[in-house]
Design an enzyme around this catalytic site. Sequence first.
Site, PDB file in Angstrom:
ATOM      1  CG  ASP A 126      -0.208  -0.003   2.778  1.00 31.64           C
ATOM      2  OD1 ASP A 126       0.950   0.290   2.635  1.00 31.64           O
ATOM      3  OD2 ASP A 126      -0.769  -0.263   3.194  1.00 31.64           O
ATOM      4  CB  CYS A 129       5.340   0.607   0.229  1.00 36.36           C
ATOM      5  SG  CYS A 129       6.333  -0.169   0.129  1.00 36.36           S
ATOM      6  CG  HIS A 341       6.187  -2.663  -3.238  1.00 31.21           C
ATOM      7  ND1 HIS A 341       5.222  -2.392  -2.456  1.00 31.21           N
ATOM      8  CD2 HIS A 341       6.798  -3.728  -3.084  1.00 31.21           C
ATOM      9  CE1 HIS A 341       5.131  -3.425  -1.738  1.00 31.21           C
ATOM     10  NE2 HIS A 341       6.043  -4.090  -2.350  1.00 31.21           N
TER      11      HIS A 341
END
Length: 352
Positions: A126, A129, A341
Amino acid sequence: PNVTAAEAMGGEEDPKEESHQGPSTLADVREEYGPAVEDLGVSEEEDLYRGAEELIQGPVKHAGPEALFEVTLPKVEDRCSLEPMLDILSYSESEWKGNTTKSTLIRTGYTKLSQRFGSLRQVRGDNYCALRATLFQVLSTSTQPPIWLQVEHISTWAEELEAREGLIGQWMFPSECRQGDGSEDAVQQLKRYMELLQNRWQAAVGCSSAEERQRLCERVFQGGEEELGLLEALKLLMLVRASEFHTTMQEGGDVPVFCWLLYARDSSDCPRTFLANHLSRVGFSGGLEQVEMFLLGYALQCTIQVYRLYMTDTEEFVTYYPDDHKEDWPCVCLVTEDDRHYNVPVGQPNGL
């Protein structure tokens, strides 16, 4: 004696802090620090940062890391926010099959990463992160607390910031943090989360072994109010540090170079707009941009070393946030395939 947030987090007296004084516009920064600006994705043709009107109109090309999801509201799950360890090379082969240029590049990056680490833990994907991965590594590796964490009144920093600049009243919390009878205001809530951060960090430092610290982290990172409250505390630390740097800049003092980039954005020309247009969105509709990774490192007084796999075989394959305290601050390591990410490399290389 009372210690201010600025003093606890280093202030202007820290002789080790690499600093710079002078440039007042992004053009000045480009002229003097061209390569550094390019590293953050800013070019003459394309600006990394969006203006306020562009934020309303919607995303534009090269506007920094896109949101992993349009709006991300994390939900409690009965499992750790980090997946169990996977062998790095096995993960690489399963996730990046084929012979495309990108697949080959990423696999090469993982091969180089495997020379230092043996395993990988995937972090919940999400928009918290980057904060989650960094805090997990900090708590799981800390053997002594930073100076600012040992100041007893860090829980009052939210109150100080609200009294001085009125920045806290409209703080946005995830749904898991909106609990109780509603009598707690934002300042009180952030005070509680700062105390929680202090307690959990000190508990991690007090663990007798790496295995015990690991078990503590497994309990903390469960996706509920405790974890998300800690991540909101990190955002407050970033805002405190950003406010301190902005004051120093206005007074003509020395600040790290990234501060000129942080405040050169039309949408982030002061702490108030930085909070409204950038920091408040972290965890919800956007993650951290690269320039904000530098701020996170300064807020924690920790060097964040990131293996950027899509930059394999370039000078930017391994990037440090920040890169001017590698000798005197502790270092934690993350890995990313796209600067959006982040996952966590752990363990010794296979065969060692």
